[in-house]
Enzyme design. Sequence first.
Site, mmCIF file in Angstrom:
data_model
loop_
_atom_site.group_PDB
_atom_site.id
_atom_site.type_symbol
_atom_site.label_atom_id
_atom_site.label_comp_id
_atom_site.label_asym_id
_atom_site.label_seq_id
_atom_site.Cartn_x
_atom_site.Cartn_y
_atom_site.Cartn_z
ATOM 1 N N ASN A 135 0.878 -1.168 0.000
ATOM 2 C CA ASN A 135 0.000 0.000 0.000
ATOM 3 C C ASN A 135 0.916 1.218 0.000
ATOM 4 O O ASN A 135 1.558 1.532 1.004
ATOM 5 C CB ASN A 135 -0.923 -0.001 1.227
ATOM 6 C CG ASN A 135 -1.838 1.211 1.246
ATOM 7 O OD1 ASN A 135 -1.457 2.294 0.816
ATOM 8 N ND2 ASN A 135 -3.050 1.042 1.738
ATOM 9 N N ASP B 242 -3.868 -4.841 1.014
ATOM 10 C CA ASP B 242 -4.170 -4.244 2.308
ATOM 11 C C ASP B 242 -5.585 -4.667 2.659
ATOM 12 O O ASP B 242 -6.540 -4.168 2.082
ATOM 13 C CB ASP B 242 -4.048 -2.715 2.194
ATOM 14 C CG ASP B 242 -4.482 -2.012 3.471
ATOM 15 O OD1 ASP B 242 -4.823 -2.703 4.444
ATOM 16 O OD2 ASP B 242 -4.481 -0.770 3.481
ATOM 17 N N ASN C 150 -6.934 -4.471 5.670
ATOM 18 C CA ASN C 150 -7.453 -3.576 6.713
ATOM 19 C C ASN C 150 -8.072 -4.298 7.912
ATOM 20 O O ASN C 150 -8.890 -3.711 8.642
ATOM 21 C CB ASN C 150 -8.454 -2.570 6.124
ATOM 22 C CG ASN C 150 -7.791 -1.226 5.828
ATOM 23 O OD1 ASN C 150 -7.020 -0.717 6.634
ATOM 24 N ND2 ASN C 150 -8.075 -0.651 4.671
ATOM 25 N N ASP D 6 2.722 4.671 4.990
ATOM 26 C CA ASP D 6 2.491 4.137 6.347
ATOM 27 C C ASP D 6 2.487 2.605 6.357
ATOM 28 O O ASP D 6 2.469 1.999 7.424
ATOM 29 C CB ASP D 6 1.225 4.728 6.995
ATOM 30 C CG ASP D 6 0.016 4.771 6.071
ATOM 31 O OD1 ASP D 6 0.153 4.448 4.871
ATOM 32 O OD2 ASP D 6 -1.069 5.130 6.556
ATOM 33 N N HIS D 7 2.530 1.982 5.160
ATOM 34 C CA HIS D 7 2.638 0.525 5.061
ATOM 35 C C HIS D 7 4.026 0.136 4.539
ATOM 36 O O HIS D 7 4.598 0.842 3.695
ATOM 37 C CB HIS D 7 1.619 -0.028 4.062
ATOM 38 C CG HIS D 7 0.189 0.149 4.478
ATOM 39 N ND1 HIS D 7 -0.591 -0.898 4.906
ATOM 40 C CD2 HIS D 7 -0.599 1.250 4.526
ATOM 41 C CE1 HIS D 7 -1.810 -0.443 5.185
ATOM 42 N NE2 HIS D 7 -1.829 0.853 4.967
ATOM 43 N N ASP E 42 -1.611 -6.307 6.050
ATOM 44 C CA ASP E 42 -1.312 -6.594 4.639
ATOM 45 C C ASP E 42 -0.959 -8.078 4.519
ATOM 46 O O ASP E 42 -0.243 -8.622 5.361
ATOM 47 C CB ASP E 42 -0.142 -5.735 4.175
ATOM 48 C CG ASP E 42 -0.462 -4.253 4.263
ATOM 49 O OD1 ASP E 42 -0.925 -3.690 3.258
ATOM 50 O OD2 ASP E 42 -0.269 -3.673 5.355
ATOM 51 N N GLU F 158 -3.996 1.857 -2.899
ATOM 52 C CA GLU F 158 -4.147 3.296 -2.627
ATOM 53 C C GLU F 158 -3.249 4.129 -3.540
ATOM 54 O O GLU F 158 -2.485 4.981 -3.077
ATOM 55 C CB GLU F 158 -3.872 3.618 -1.159
ATOM 56 C CG GLU F 158 -5.069 3.399 -0.257
ATOM 57 C CD GLU F 158 -5.017 4.224 1.021
ATOM 58 O OE1 GLU F 158 -4.418 3.735 1.998
ATOM 59 O OE2 GLU F 158 -5.565 5.340 1.043
#
Length: 257
Positions: free
Chosen positions: A9, A148, A150, A247-248, A218, A36
């Site tokens: 991501n 991802d 989530n 952030d991933h 993930d 994303e």
Amino acid sequence: MKFSVVTWNVNSVRARIKNVVEFLKNNESDVLCMQETKVENRMFPKEEFENLGYNIALFGQKRFNGVATVSKKPFDEVKTKLFEEEDKQRRVILTKINDITIINSYFPNGKSPESDNFRYKLEFINGFRKYIENNYSSEKDKIIIVGDFNVAKEEIDVYDVNSMVGKIGFHPKEREALLNFYNWGFTDAFRLFNKEQEFSWWDYRLSSFKRNIGLRIDYIWISKPLINLCTNCYIDTDERGKEKPSDHAPMVASFDI
DNA sequence: ATGGTTGCCAAGCAA
């Protein structure tokens, strides 16, 4: 022959392009699945990937969501809009390379367990599962679901179980949906090779990465014929510590096919 | 502690 599949991501492919290009140069990945991407197809930075010898499959939209899969080998098939529940938002792209199907997915975040977004998240996961069970066999087909998701799958996948009770990403309802999806016949490639706690996402806020307050949301899930072909799977945590990171962190799976 | 940070895109939403 070695075949590596990466999920990442990137939190905007344009904001992350330097990190992504650098990663591909260092890793020589065969397939990179990005989530994303936050860009419509015509604005996607195609050249940067083509210069490295990649074919590109896109399903993007303006501002939010968006997925892209790039592959050194040409795609034998590219498919989007797989199931009704993800029709409105661009979150899933299926590609087939030789006899391997790779579904690149960005599951809804869900906002909070009381929200409409959360109901949509559950419908998305259940619709996805139905699509898989109606179209594939875990025993016969070589299928890889990455992305991802989530949702943290197990207690070991969250930094602190107590502080995650009822929270988004670890709510019992979404875990139940995710585990039901998993139990179609997937294997978590990361857990074939790693028994310790590791995370794939850390919030930008409150120095979460430095304090290692994260989640493993993930995943690379594989069907049965791929289990014995999978030679490694790891999270490239260093990438999260670099300058201007997503952030991933990326997750890499290697296969001997 | 209802905060904090990032990205899109130019205010406020999504994560």
